[in-house]
Scaffold this motif. Structure first.
Motif, PDB file in Angstrom:
ATOM      1  N   ALA A 101       0.659  -1.059  -0.003  1.00  0.00           N
ATOM      2  CA  ALA A 101      -0.055   0.184  -0.313  1.00  0.00           C
ATOM      3  C   ALA A 101       0.936   1.255  -0.312  1.00  0.00           C
ATOM      4  N   ALA A 102       1.892   1.411   0.536  1.00  0.00           N
ATOM      5  CA  ALA A 102       2.638   2.467   0.603  1.00  0.00           C
ATOM      6  C   ALA A 102       3.639   2.276  -0.599  1.00  0.00           C
ATOM      7  N   GLY A 103       3.998   2.068  -1.894  1.00  0.00           N
ATOM      8  CA  GLY A 103       4.712   1.903  -2.693  1.00  0.00           C
ATOM      9  C   GLY A 103       5.931   0.799  -2.936  1.00  0.00           C
ATOM     10  N   VAL A 104       6.334   0.413  -1.382  1.00  0.00           N
ATOM     11  CA  VAL A 104       7.493  -0.004  -2.258  1.00  0.00           C
ATOM     12  C   VAL A 104       7.933  -1.373  -2.702  1.00  0.00           C
ATOM     13  N   PRO A 105       9.214  -0.811  -3.050  1.00  0.00           N
ATOM     14  CA  PRO A 105       9.366  -1.473  -4.428  1.00  0.00           C
ATOM     15  C   PRO A 105       9.673  -3.164  -4.233  1.00  0.00           C
ATOM     16  N   ALA A 106      10.451  -3.531  -3.034  1.00  0.00           N
ATOM     17  CA  ALA A 106      10.697  -4.569  -2.811  1.00  0.00           C
ATOM     18  C   ALA A 106      10.738  -5.089  -1.670  1.00  0.00           C
TER      19      ALA A 106
END
Length: 357
Positions: A101-106
Protein backbone atom coordinates in the motif's frame (compact mmCIF):
# COMPACT_ATOMS: atom_id res chain seq x y z
CA UNK A 1 17.92 4.24 -0.96
CA UNK A 2 16.06 4.06 2.35
CA UNK A 3 15.74 0.54 3.79
CA UNK A 4 13.39 -0.36 6.65
CA UNK A 5 14.25 -3.41 8.77
CA UNK A 6 11.67 -5.02 11.06
CA UNK A 7 12.94 -7.10 13.97
CA UNK A 8 16.11 -5.03 13.83
CA UNK A 9 17.30 -5.77 17.38
CA UNK A 10 17.56 -9.58 17.19
CA UNK A 11 20.23 -12.00 16.00
CA UNK A 12 19.73 -11.42 12.29
CA UNK A 13 18.53 -7.83 12.65
CA UNK A 14 21.62 -6.48 14.40
CA UNK A 15 23.88 -7.90 11.69
CA UNK A 16 21.62 -6.78 8.84
CA UNK A 17 21.38 -3.14 9.97
CA UNK A 18 25.18 -3.00 10.42
CA UNK A 19 25.72 -4.40 6.94
CA UNK A 20 23.17 -2.10 5.31
CA UNK A 21 24.54 0.97 7.10
CA UNK A 22 27.94 0.23 5.54
CA UNK A 23 26.49 -0.19 2.02
CA UNK A 24 27.16 2.87 -0.19
CA UNK A 25 23.89 2.20 -2.07
CA UNK A 26 21.88 2.68 1.14
CA UNK A 27 21.28 6.28 2.28
CA UNK A 28 19.18 5.52 5.36
CA UNK A 29 18.48 2.48 7.53
CA UNK A 30 15.37 2.62 9.71
CA UNK A 31 15.34 -0.12 12.34
CA UNK A 32 11.94 -1.08 13.76
CA UNK A 33 11.49 -2.89 17.07
CA UNK A 34 8.87 -3.09 19.79
CA UNK A 35 11.38 -1.56 22.20
CA UNK A 36 13.92 0.97 20.93
CA UNK A 37 17.37 -0.16 22.08
CA UNK A 38 20.07 1.90 23.76
CA UNK A 39 22.45 0.41 21.18
CA UNK A 40 23.42 2.98 18.57
CA UNK A 41 24.93 2.22 15.17
CA UNK A 42 26.14 4.97 12.79
CA UNK A 43 23.75 5.32 9.88
CA UNK A 44 20.83 3.59 11.65
CA UNK A 45 17.73 5.42 12.87
CA UNK A 46 15.30 3.68 15.25
CA UNK A 47 11.54 3.71 15.67
CA UNK A 48 9.24 1.78 17.99
CA UNK A 49 6.80 -0.39 16.02
CA UNK A 50 4.87 -3.62 16.65
CA UNK A 51 3.98 -5.73 13.63
CA UNK A 52 1.03 -7.39 15.42
CA UNK A 53 -2.32 -6.88 13.61
CA UNK A 54 -3.36 -4.11 16.03
CA UNK A 55 0.13 -2.66 16.34
CA UNK A 56 1.72 0.54 15.12
CA UNK A 57 0.59 1.75 11.66
CA UNK A 58 3.48 0.81 9.41
CA UNK A 59 2.60 2.77 6.28
CA UNK A 60 4.11 6.09 7.46
CA UNK A 61 7.32 4.28 8.44
CA UNK A 62 7.51 2.54 5.06
CA UNK A 63 6.92 5.75 3.09
CA UNK A 64 9.75 6.48 0.67
CA UNK A 65 11.53 3.17 1.31
CA UNK A 66 13.27 1.39 -1.54
CA UNK A 67 13.02 -1.91 0.34
CA UNK A 68 11.65 -3.48 3.50
CA UNK A 69 13.58 -6.33 5.12
CA UNK A 70 11.17 -8.29 7.30
CA UNK A 71 12.94 -10.18 10.11
CA UNK A 72 10.50 -9.79 13.03
CA UNK A 73 9.60 -13.18 14.56
CA UNK A 74 8.38 -14.41 17.92
CA UNK A 75 9.68 -17.82 19.06
CA UNK A 76 8.00 -17.78 22.45
CA UNK A 77 5.68 -18.65 24.09
CA UNK A 78 5.67 -22.17 22.64
CA UNK A 79 2.85 -23.04 25.05
CA UNK A 80 0.60 -20.50 23.30
CA UNK A 81 0.74 -21.11 19.52
CA UNK A 82 -2.13 -18.69 18.97
CA UNK A 83 0.04 -15.82 20.22
CA UNK A 84 3.00 -16.72 18.02
CA UNK A 85 0.66 -17.21 15.04
CA UNK A 86 -0.77 -13.74 15.62
CA UNK A 87 2.66 -12.10 15.48
CA UNK A 88 4.45 -14.32 13.01
CA UNK A 89 1.73 -15.03 10.47
CA UNK A 90 -0.80 -12.21 10.79
CA UNK A 91 1.97 -9.72 11.54
CA UNK A 92 3.93 -10.77 8.46
CA UNK A 93 0.82 -10.50 6.30
CA UNK A 94 0.32 -6.97 7.62
CA UNK A 95 3.92 -6.01 6.85
CA UNK A 96 3.58 -7.13 3.24
CA UNK A 97 0.16 -5.59 2.69
CA UNK A 98 1.17 -2.24 4.20
CA UNK A 99 4.42 -2.25 2.24
CA UNK A 100 2.43 -2.76 -0.96
CA UNK A 101 0.00 0.00 0.00
CA UNK A 102 2.93 2.35 0.66
CA UNK A 103 4.37 1.63 -2.78
CA UNK A 104 7.54 -0.08 -1.53
CA UNK A 105 9.12 -1.70 -4.61
CA UNK A 106 10.89 -4.60 -2.85
CA UNK A 107 10.43 -6.75 0.24
CA UNK A 108 13.04 -9.23 1.49
CA UNK A 109 11.50 -11.77 3.86
CA UNK A 110 13.24 -14.08 6.35
CA UNK A 111 11.85 -17.51 5.60
CA UNK A 112 13.84 -20.52 6.82
CA UNK A 113 15.10 -24.01 6.17
CA UNK A 114 12.23 -24.87 8.52
CA UNK A 115 9.75 -24.06 5.74
CA UNK A 116 10.88 -27.11 3.77
CA UNK A 117 9.21 -30.50 3.73
CA UNK A 118 11.31 -33.39 5.07
CA UNK A 119 14.39 -34.02 2.99
CA UNK A 120 15.05 -36.76 0.45
CA UNK A 121 16.85 -40.01 1.15
CA UNK A 122 20.65 -40.09 1.16
CA UNK A 123 20.84 -36.45 2.27
CA UNK A 124 20.91 -35.10 -1.26
CA UNK A 125 21.01 -31.27 -0.99
CA UNK A 126 17.82 -29.65 -2.25
CA UNK A 127 17.45 -26.44 -4.22
CA UNK A 128 14.76 -23.80 -3.82
CA UNK A 129 12.20 -25.88 -5.76
CA UNK A 130 11.90 -28.42 -2.92
CA UNK A 131 8.34 -28.38 -1.45
CA UNK A 132 7.80 -25.92 1.40
CA UNK A 133 5.24 -27.93 3.34
CA UNK A 134 7.16 -27.74 6.60
CA UNK A 135 6.75 -30.24 9.43
CA UNK A 136 3.22 -30.12 10.93
CA UNK A 137 4.28 -30.98 14.48
CA UNK A 138 5.95 -27.66 15.34
CA UNK A 139 4.46 -24.17 15.37
CA UNK A 140 7.63 -22.66 13.90
CA UNK A 141 7.62 -24.87 10.82
CA UNK A 142 3.85 -24.58 10.36
CA UNK A 143 4.08 -20.80 10.43
CA UNK A 144 7.01 -20.62 8.01
CA UNK A 145 5.25 -23.01 5.62
CA UNK A 146 1.94 -21.11 5.77
CA UNK A 147 3.69 -17.86 4.90
CA UNK A 148 5.28 -19.46 1.84
CA UNK A 149 1.74 -20.21 0.58
CA UNK A 150 0.59 -16.70 1.42
CA UNK A 151 3.51 -15.20 -0.51
CA UNK A 152 2.63 -17.29 -3.56
CA UNK A 153 -0.69 -15.45 -3.72
CA UNK A 154 0.80 -12.10 -2.75
CA UNK A 155 3.34 -12.22 -5.57
CA UNK A 156 0.60 -13.04 -8.07
CA UNK A 157 -1.46 -10.06 -6.83
CA UNK A 158 1.52 -7.67 -6.87
CA UNK A 159 3.62 -8.56 -9.92
CA UNK A 160 5.37 -5.18 -9.89
CA UNK A 161 6.74 -5.70 -6.38
CA UNK A 162 10.02 -7.57 -6.06
CA UNK A 163 9.64 -10.28 -3.40
CA UNK A 164 12.68 -12.18 -2.12
CA UNK A 165 12.46 -15.12 0.27
CA UNK A 166 15.65 -15.91 2.17
CA UNK A 167 15.83 -19.47 3.53
CA UNK A 168 18.88 -19.58 5.80
CA UNK A 169 20.19 -22.47 7.84
CA UNK A 170 20.69 -21.98 11.58
CA UNK A 171 22.29 -18.59 12.21
CA UNK A 172 24.96 -18.22 14.88
CA UNK A 173 27.33 -15.53 16.11
CA UNK A 174 29.02 -14.86 19.42
CA UNK A 175 26.65 -12.14 20.53
CA UNK A 176 23.52 -14.20 19.74
CA UNK A 177 24.43 -16.90 22.26
CA UNK A 178 22.55 -15.60 25.31
CA UNK A 179 19.39 -14.91 23.32
CA UNK A 180 19.41 -18.33 21.67
CA UNK A 181 20.12 -20.13 24.94
CA UNK A 182 17.08 -18.46 26.51
CA UNK A 183 14.86 -19.22 23.52
CA UNK A 184 15.75 -22.85 22.96
CA UNK A 185 17.46 -24.31 26.04
CA UNK A 186 16.48 -22.26 29.07
CA UNK A 187 18.14 -22.47 32.48
CA UNK A 188 19.02 -26.17 32.13
CA UNK A 189 21.99 -25.22 29.93
CA UNK A 190 24.33 -22.96 31.90
CA UNK A 191 26.85 -21.45 29.51
CA UNK A 192 29.80 -22.36 31.71
CA UNK A 193 29.18 -26.05 30.94
CA UNK A 194 30.26 -25.69 27.31
CA UNK A 195 33.96 -25.24 28.05
CA UNK A 196 36.22 -27.69 26.20
CA UNK A 197 36.97 -30.76 28.27
CA UNK A 198 34.29 -30.06 30.88
CA UNK A 199 31.38 -32.11 29.53
CA UNK A 200 31.81 -35.86 30.08
CA UNK A 201 29.85 -36.76 26.93
CA UNK A 202 27.38 -35.49 24.34
CA UNK A 203 24.22 -37.39 23.38
CA UNK A 204 23.90 -38.32 19.71
CA UNK A 205 20.42 -38.96 18.30
CA UNK A 206 19.87 -40.98 15.11
CA UNK A 207 19.68 -38.66 12.11
CA UNK A 208 20.80 -35.52 13.94
CA UNK A 209 22.77 -33.25 11.61
CA UNK A 210 22.28 -29.67 10.50
CA UNK A 211 23.67 -26.78 8.48
CA UNK A 212 24.86 -23.57 10.08
CA UNK A 213 25.80 -20.08 8.93
CA UNK A 214 27.44 -17.10 10.58
CA UNK A 215 24.82 -14.37 10.98
CA UNK A 216 27.11 -11.77 9.41
CA UNK A 217 27.33 -13.94 6.28
CA UNK A 218 23.54 -14.07 6.13
CA UNK A 219 23.51 -10.27 6.45
CA UNK A 220 25.73 -10.02 3.36
CA UNK A 221 23.15 -12.02 1.41
CA UNK A 222 20.29 -9.84 2.65
CA UNK A 223 22.15 -6.69 1.60
CA UNK A 224 22.79 -8.16 -1.85
CA UNK A 225 19.10 -9.04 -2.21
CA UNK A 226 18.17 -5.45 -1.35
CA UNK A 227 20.63 -4.04 -3.88
CA UNK A 228 20.32 -6.44 -6.83
CA UNK A 229 17.26 -6.91 -9.11
CA UNK A 230 16.56 -10.46 -7.94
CA UNK A 231 13.34 -12.27 -7.03
CA UNK A 232 12.34 -15.58 -5.53
CA UNK A 233 13.90 -17.84 -2.92
CA UNK A 234 17.52 -18.25 -1.87
CA UNK A 235 18.98 -21.00 0.30
CA UNK A 236 21.80 -19.83 2.58
CA UNK A 237 24.16 -22.27 4.28
CA UNK A 238 27.87 -22.76 4.89
CA UNK A 239 29.94 -25.93 4.72
CA UNK A 240 30.45 -28.48 6.11
CA UNK A 241 27.31 -30.10 7.50
CA UNK A 242 27.57 -30.37 11.29
CA UNK A 243 26.66 -33.28 13.51
CA UNK A 244 27.14 -34.24 17.15
CA UNK A 245 30.58 -35.71 16.42
CA UNK A 246 31.72 -32.30 15.10
CA UNK A 247 30.37 -30.55 18.20
CA UNK A 248 32.05 -33.13 20.43
CA UNK A 249 35.40 -32.36 18.79
CA UNK A 250 34.91 -28.66 19.48
CA UNK A 251 34.13 -29.38 23.12
CA UNK A 252 36.78 -32.10 23.51
CA UNK A 253 34.37 -34.73 24.71
CA UNK A 254 33.00 -38.07 23.55
CA UNK A 255 29.73 -39.05 21.89
CA UNK A 256 27.19 -41.39 23.43
CA UNK A 257 24.50 -42.82 21.18
CA UNK A 258 21.03 -42.15 22.61
CA UNK A 259 17.81 -43.78 21.37
CA UNK A 260 15.37 -41.26 19.99
CA UNK A 261 12.21 -42.39 21.78
CA UNK A 262 13.36 -41.89 25.40
CA UNK A 263 15.15 -38.65 24.48
CA UNK A 264 12.00 -37.28 22.90
CA UNK A 265 9.87 -38.38 25.84
CA UNK A 266 12.20 -36.66 28.29
CA UNK A 267 12.18 -33.43 26.26
CA UNK A 268 8.39 -33.53 25.98
CA UNK A 269 8.01 -33.99 29.73
CA UNK A 270 10.45 -31.18 30.48
CA UNK A 271 8.56 -28.86 28.13
CA UNK A 272 5.19 -29.69 29.72
CA UNK A 273 6.71 -28.90 33.12
CA UNK A 274 8.05 -25.56 31.76
CA UNK A 275 11.63 -26.65 32.43
CA UNK A 276 12.72 -26.09 28.83
CA UNK A 277 11.23 -23.63 26.31
CA UNK A 278 11.59 -25.78 23.18
CA UNK A 279 8.92 -28.46 22.57
CA UNK A 280 9.60 -31.96 21.27
CA UNK A 281 7.99 -30.99 17.98
CA UNK A 282 11.00 -28.81 17.20
CA UNK A 283 13.29 -31.81 17.68
CA UNK A 284 11.08 -33.81 15.31
CA UNK A 285 11.35 -31.04 12.74
CA UNK A 286 15.13 -30.75 13.17
CA UNK A 287 15.62 -34.45 12.50
CA UNK A 288 13.68 -34.16 9.23
CA UNK A 289 15.17 -30.97 7.77
CA UNK A 290 16.67 -31.31 4.31
CA UNK A 291 20.19 -30.26 3.51
CA UNK A 292 20.22 -27.22 1.24
CA UNK A 293 22.24 -26.25 -1.81
CA UNK A 294 23.19 -22.56 -1.84
CA UNK A 295 24.22 -22.58 -5.50
CA UNK A 296 21.54 -20.08 -6.54
CA UNK A 297 22.66 -17.53 -3.93
CA UNK A 298 26.27 -17.93 -5.02
CA UNK A 299 25.29 -17.44 -8.65
CA UNK A 300 22.62 -14.71 -8.44
CA UNK A 301 23.79 -12.77 -5.38
CA UNK A 302 27.53 -13.25 -5.96
CA UNK A 303 27.51 -14.51 -2.38
CA UNK A 304 30.05 -16.70 -0.62
CA UNK A 305 30.19 -17.33 3.15
CA UNK A 306 33.35 -15.98 4.75
CA UNK A 307 33.04 -18.34 7.73
CA UNK A 308 32.79 -22.10 7.69
CA UNK A 309 29.91 -23.59 9.66
CA UNK A 310 32.33 -24.75 12.34
CA UNK A 311 33.67 -21.21 12.75
CA UNK A 312 30.14 -19.89 13.27
CA UNK A 313 29.52 -22.59 15.87
CA UNK A 314 32.84 -21.87 17.60
CA UNK A 315 31.87 -18.20 17.92
CA UNK A 316 28.48 -19.21 19.33
CA UNK A 317 30.00 -21.58 21.89
CA UNK A 318 32.39 -18.86 23.00
CA UNK A 319 29.39 -16.58 23.45
CA UNK A 320 27.66 -19.21 25.58
CA UNK A 321 30.67 -19.51 27.86
CA UNK A 322 31.00 -15.75 28.26
CA UNK A 323 27.29 -14.91 28.44
CA UNK A 324 27.75 -12.64 25.42
CA UNK A 325 25.09 -10.35 24.05
CA UNK A 326 24.34 -6.86 22.79
CA UNK A 327 22.59 -3.90 24.44
CA UNK A 328 19.22 -4.60 22.78
CA UNK A 329 16.23 -6.15 24.61
CA UNK A 330 16.32 -9.51 22.75
CA UNK A 331 20.13 -9.79 22.70
CA UNK A 332 20.91 -8.85 26.31
CA UNK A 333 23.81 -10.93 27.60
CA UNK A 334 23.49 -13.41 30.44
CA UNK A 335 26.14 -11.38 32.25
CA UNK A 336 26.37 -7.63 32.75
CA UNK A 337 27.50 -5.97 29.49
CA UNK A 338 31.08 -4.77 29.37
CA UNK A 339 32.18 -1.52 27.76
CA UNK A 340 34.01 -3.54 25.13
CA UNK A 341 30.76 -5.23 24.11
CA UNK A 342 29.17 -1.86 23.35
CA UNK A 343 32.26 -0.51 21.59
CA UNK A 344 32.58 -3.55 19.37
CA UNK A 345 29.04 -3.72 17.98
CA UNK A 346 29.89 -1.35 15.13
CA UNK A 347 32.36 -3.94 13.83
CA UNK A 348 30.63 -7.34 14.13
CA UNK A 349 32.87 -8.97 11.53
CA UNK A 350 36.08 -8.18 13.43
CA UNK A 351 34.48 -9.31 16.70
CA UNK A 352 33.57 -12.63 15.09
CA UNK A 353 37.12 -13.05 13.81
CA UNK A 354 38.47 -12.65 17.33
CA UNK A 355 35.91 -15.16 18.59
CA UNK A 356 36.81 -17.67 15.90
CA UNK A 357 40.56 -17.18 16.40
Amino acid sequence: MKVVVTGATGNAGTSVVCRLAADPHVTEVLGLARRVPRWRQPGVRWAAADVDPDGTPLGPLFAGAGAVVHLAWKFQPTHDPVETWRTNVLGTVRVFEEAAAAGVPAVVYASSVGAYAPGPAYDRPVDESWPTHGWPGAAYTREKSYLERYLDGFEAAHPDMRVVRMRPAFLFKETSASEQRRIFAGPLLPGRLVRPGLLPAMPDLPGLRFQALHTDDAADAYAAAVRLPVRGAFNLAAEPVLDVAALARMLETRVVRLPLRPARAALSAAWRMHLVPAPAGLLDALLRLPLMSSARARRKLDWEPRYASGEAMTAFLRGLREGSGLPTPPMAGDRAPHAADVADVAEPEERARRADG
